[in-house]
Design an enzyme around this catalytic site. Sequence first.
Site, mmCIF file in Angstrom:
data_model
loop_
_atom_site.group_PDB
_atom_site.id
_atom_site.type_symbol
_atom_site.label_atom_id
_atom_site.label_comp_id
_atom_site.label_asym_id
_atom_site.label_seq_id
_atom_site.Cartn_x
_atom_site.Cartn_y
_atom_site.Cartn_z
ATOM 1 N N GLY B 7 -62.875 70.440 -12.682
ATOM 2 C CA GLY B 7 -61.728 70.029 -11.883
ATOM 3 C C GLY B 7 -61.179 68.758 -12.484
ATOM 4 N N GLY B 12 -61.063 63.477 -11.712
ATOM 5 C CA GLY B 12 -62.092 63.908 -12.661
ATOM 6 C C GLY B 12 -61.902 63.306 -14.035
ATOM 7 N N LYS B 184 -63.940 58.443 5.028
ATOM 8 C CA LYS B 184 -62.829 58.746 4.120
ATOM 9 C C LYS B 184 -61.729 59.506 4.850
ATOM 10 C CE LYS B 184 -60.610 59.236 0.115
ATOM 11 N NZ LYS B 184 -61.022 60.106 -0.980
ATOM 12 N N ASN B 188 -57.705 59.679 4.860
ATOM 13 C CA ASN B 188 -57.053 60.887 4.332
ATOM 14 C C ASN B 188 -56.264 61.646 5.385
ATOM 15 O OD1 ASN B 188 -57.595 60.865 1.612
ATOM 16 N ND2 ASN B 188 -59.388 62.174 1.740
ATOM 17 N N SER B 257 -52.633 62.372 -2.639
ATOM 18 C CA SER B 257 -52.739 63.611 -3.410
ATOM 19 C C SER B 257 -52.003 64.766 -2.731
ATOM 20 C CB SER B 257 -54.206 63.969 -3.612
ATOM 21 O OG SER B 257 -54.857 64.133 -2.359
ATOM 22 N N GLU B 269 -54.654 70.925 0.574
ATOM 23 C CA GLU B 269 -56.081 71.012 0.915
ATOM 24 C C GLU B 269 -56.254 70.979 2.443
ATOM 25 O OE1 GLU B 269 -58.522 69.064 -2.716
ATOM 26 O OE2 GLU B 269 -57.337 67.612 -1.601
#
Lengths: 306, 306
Positions: B7, B12, B184, B188, B257, B269
């Site tokens: 990924g 990454g 987190k 998020n 993101s 996501e």
Amino acid sequence: MKIAVVGAGAVGLYYGSLLQRAGHEVRFLLRRDYDAITRSGLTVTSPRGDFHLEGVQGFRDSCDMGTVDLVLIALKAFANQHLVEMVRPLLGSATALLTVQNGLGNEELLADAFGGDRVLGGVAMIGVTRGEPGVVNHMALGSIRLGEFSGGRSVRSEQVAAMFGAAGVTCEAVADLRKIRWEKLVWNIPFNGLCALTNQTPGTLLANPATRCLVAEIMDEVIAGGNAQGLSEPISREYREEMLTSTVQHTSDYRPSMMVDRLEGRPLELEAIYRIPLRYAAQQGVPMVRVGMLNALLDLGEPVHP
Amino acid sequence: MKIAVVGAGAVGLYYGSLLQRAGHEVRFLLRRDYDAITRSGLTVTSPRGDFHLEGVQGFRDSCDMGTVDLVLIALKAFANQHLVEMVRPLLGSATALLTVQNGLGNEELLADAFGGDRVLGGVAMIGVTRGEPGVVNHMALGSIRLGEFSGGRSVRSEQVAAMFGAAGVTCEAVADLRKIRWEKLVWNIPFNGLCALTNQTPGTLLANPATRCLVAEIMDEVIAGGNAQGLSEPISREYREEMLTSTVQHTSDYRPSMMVDRLEGRPLELEAIYRIPLRYAAQQGVPMVRVGMLNALLDLGEPVHP
């Protein structure tokens, strides 16, 4: 009857045109459409039959309009700071005011300025948009329910309802204006805001299971907020189902007024449709959490106020 | 240490590049950036100093990568249906898996396939985006906290944390992975979704009083949802204030993101960041109403699933 139409957007032009066609003397306070309408008249397209009116009386300033028997007010509520001065020159001793604006707070504004006895409120269930200057496109529905700001049935409210009825508008006079205001909010609060925020139509919102559920949850919040106001009888759960079904059938592809306002760069009617209902509900201990979130998300796109 | 990065998006590539610079043998599973990186290496721009790596080992297929000591997983969670088959060829008898993906459910997926003993989870607090192919733009922050999926401190988690530390990444091994996952999410869940929905940055959301209040209310819901999971100690109210302050200071102009995913037409996501947390909270009787509304509004823009 002599009638002045103040706030000649789609709703005001549509109902005013029907009243003029029925033989009333209607005077329109115009801005964008002044040139087109005074030159070439007013065209209405409608599934019930298109028609065109010649000899439409348009004015740029209400000081030139004279006094009337009834003022029909369809101004965008975000322009309400100008409303009192627009209406004042139209008033004779017995002039009645009928506001069919969106949301809450409009009757209160008129009552504070001119006395509650003059004021009627109406709730229009209608899909109508402006086309080119001088053209109004009626899409669907069109009925009005109206009532006295001071509450109760009156001869006057029955007469106004009969006048609309004779002009081809299904119209009912009701005893509890606040109830019909909150019933209208059961539709306006989810669809006006969600459509403006997401730029999607009511039909698209109802076709997605997640947002269909959200619409229903928001309707439940509004019903709870309304039913905390001491209405003459509560808004029923069945009303929510009627609204959902009617929306799929009649206004699936309709662009609610707030969606059009945002697309065309106008301010949104957040005070009348969101903030005042939120305050009224909170005063009765009903939080309307999702409505508050929607108001915040819509506020983000608004110009910063001084 | 032999490390595979699966990924190779911004996160990454960034951490992999730091580990390679620190002397580890890093193998990157690449797609979009394969040609650029195998031809010209990898460039990182960063407020801590830009650098360029030559001789980066890129692969198109994990079957060609060989087995490694550690697999660092930074795949977008919406591609998780491919994850198990991507990881399988990399496993030797003692290979550890560290997922730094967003949201919940990623460790569970790996544990179901390969056994919980192999699995570590990490939470990266970082602002980083991809630039041109072969370029990663590190904007702000960068620390990692990590822990064993099975819970508790371990020699292995301390060793992995020390490895990151030696590569210049502030990294801490913790005993309660679930707590840091929920911490987190406190960032998020509001910012990924609201920024994607409104196309505004965190700083803009926090500058408007109505949406700043909404962000704080959503954080409260997430903290309540997390604290219902039986964490080792509750997430504190102060943590919310730290997040708000840190966002203004460090990631005000950062595009989260999910906002980038939507702008670039990728799926969101939603499962990892919204739906699984909503299910976990609901199972403990915590509804997270605003989080559910945000999930519904984001779902509206997604492609219809079969």
